[in-house]
Structures are given as structure tokens and as C-alpha cells.
Write an enzyme that holds these catalytic residues in place. Sequence first.
Site: not given
Ligand code: NAD
Length: 284
Positions: A82-83, A182
Site C-alpha cells: 500500500d503506497v 483528486y
Molecule cells: P486504475 O484504477 O486502473 O489504476 C489505479 C491503480 O492504483 C490500481 O491498480 C490500484 O490498485 C492502484 N492503487 C490504488 N490504491 C493503491 C495503494 N494504496 N497502493 C498501491 N496501489 C494502489 O486507473 P488508471 O486510470 O490506470 O489510473 C492510474 C493513474 O493514472 C492514477 O494515478 C490516475 O489518477 C491517473 N490518471 C488516469 C486517467 C484516466 O483517464 N484513466 C487520467 C488522468 C490520470
Amino acid sequence: MEVKLFSIELYMKQEPNNRLIKQTCIVTGASSGIGSAVAIAMAAEGANVVINYHSDKEGAEKTASTIDKLSNAGSTIIVQADVSKEKDVERLFKKAKTQFGTIDIFVANAGIQIDAPIHEMKLEDWEKVLSVNLTSHFLCAKLALNTFMEQGVRTDVSRSAGKFIHMSSVHEVIPWSGHANYAASKGGMAMLMQSICQGYAKYKIRCNSIAPGAIKTDINKEVWQDEEKLKSLHKLIPYEEMGVPEHIGNVASWLASDASEYINGTTIFVDGGMTCYPGFSMNG
Ligand code: NAD
């Protein structure tokens, strides 16, 4: 509609670049979406990859098995952590170092959303998002900086001592009223990233952010699974389509390589033009 996690064929068809050979990369939240694609893209450049996951072990294994299919990938290990917890982050680094000896690239990707209008948002939801999305970046960066400084530049693998990449969002600059926790976490990330660059570039450490726009992953499936919502989302994107995780993976592996050596302290927006305020295209 299913999220296309990764088109392995894309990498199979390409000549491997091997730009990250003999380097080790940690990717947090690599069991799904963007994190998984970033881990795969790093491996496609020859890196060893530490696949961190929070609770989806199966997802982490899927990322690892995709990497196994690449001809030039380094090795992988999967580490639960858990980061947002300091002890977990320390354990993550320790496992990576024990396994691979060095850490050259760190991608702080893990992130969550817990949405509510500001006047209704619970303090615990504010704190939870800040803790996973921003405090975790401080915890990871602190250990990464110490590791990079201790290792110094390994001239046989890279011209930089280490590369730290924050996964930000277009919401580091676009306000988002229904998602203020966020947006605040991503805005804060920009200042953390630039402060790291300012203080540590002299050690040949590079620190940058990638700011995705709307990328098709689990985090926003409520939007792309609904035709009407998807239509109105497209109006916010000049390119008129959502991105896919590979778009981010490709930028991340380039940003970790010496091909982008002189880029430091900046955010690269990968958003199909979302930050160009499309609502103003016809005089607002
Ligand atoms: P996602 O939900 O698939 O990925 C998020 C990941 O973070 C998951 O694998 C989850 O298990 C992990 N996670 C959550 N809490 C955690 C913790 N405490 N410790 C370790 N891991 C944890 O969604 P995504 O879209 O792949 O998001 C990845 C990143 O990209 C995020 O930071 C998100 O804010 C960013 N982002 C995504 C988008 C989009 O449109 N998908 C846009 C802008 C930014």
C-alpha cells in the site's frame, strides 16, 4: 465494452529499442490500466520491472505474464504494497534492491478517486485521496532520491542517476469541482515534482510528470460504458476519442530513456488536446 488492457501485438511487431536495458523500474499500481501498460512498455525496452499492486494479485500476474511474452524483456517481480504506508513503501524498495541490485526508474502511478461536491465531501475521503495520490509520491520520491544519489550515474546504462515519473492528470491544471480532492492531489503533485527537480537535478536525477487526459481504464468505466456520457466526454477532447493505456506507456518509456535526457521538471500532457479548452473553439 471491455478495457483493452494492452495490445501485445504492437510491441511484437516493433523492433525492440532496448533503451532501458540493465535498468530496473518500479511501477506502482501496475495490476491494471495505465500502470500495467507502463510496466509492459518499460519491459519492452529491456528493463527489469517491479510490479507493485495493492489488492489485485491476479491483475499483477496478468501484467507479468504479458511481459513474459516479450522477447527482450528483463525479469519481473510482483510486490504487494500500500503506497500510502511508509513501511510498505520501504518494503517495496527493499525487495526491489535485493532482487535487482539497483533501481533506476520509479513510476508513481497508483491513484484513486472518491468523488463528491466539495460542500458534501467527507474529511476521510479528502484525506484518503490525498494520502494515496500525493503523500505516497512523497514517500516513494524520498526513498528513490536516496537510492539514486547513493548509486550515482551508471554510465554504462544511462546518462542520468535516476528517473522519477509522477502519474499526474490534466486536473493538475483543469479545476474539477466535483472531484476537488483528486484535483488538489494532482495540483500538489506538480509542485512536488518541480521541487524535486530544482533540488536534485544537480545529482543528474530527472523528475517529470505525465498528465493523461481521458484514458479508457477502470477508473472511469462509468463514463465510457455509458454511450451518452461518452458522447459528452468526446466534446471535451479535440481529438474526439479517449486514449488507451498504451498511449501513456509509450510516453513513459521514452521519458525514462536517455532519448528525453534534457527534459527535467516538466509535465507532459498526453490528452488529445483536452487542455486546449475545446469549449472556446467557437468563441466560447
Ligand atoms: P486504475 O484504477 O486502473 O489504476 C489505479 C491503480 O492504483 C490500481 O491498480 C490500484 O490498485 C492502484 N492503487 C490504488 N490504491 C493503491 C495503494 N494504496 N497502493 C498501491 N496501489 C494502489 O486507473 P488508471 O486510470 O490506470 O489510473 C492510474 C493513474 O493514472 C492514477 O494515478 C490516475 O489518477 C491517473 N490518471 C488516469 C486517467 C484516466 O483517464 N484513466 C487520467 C488522468 C490520470
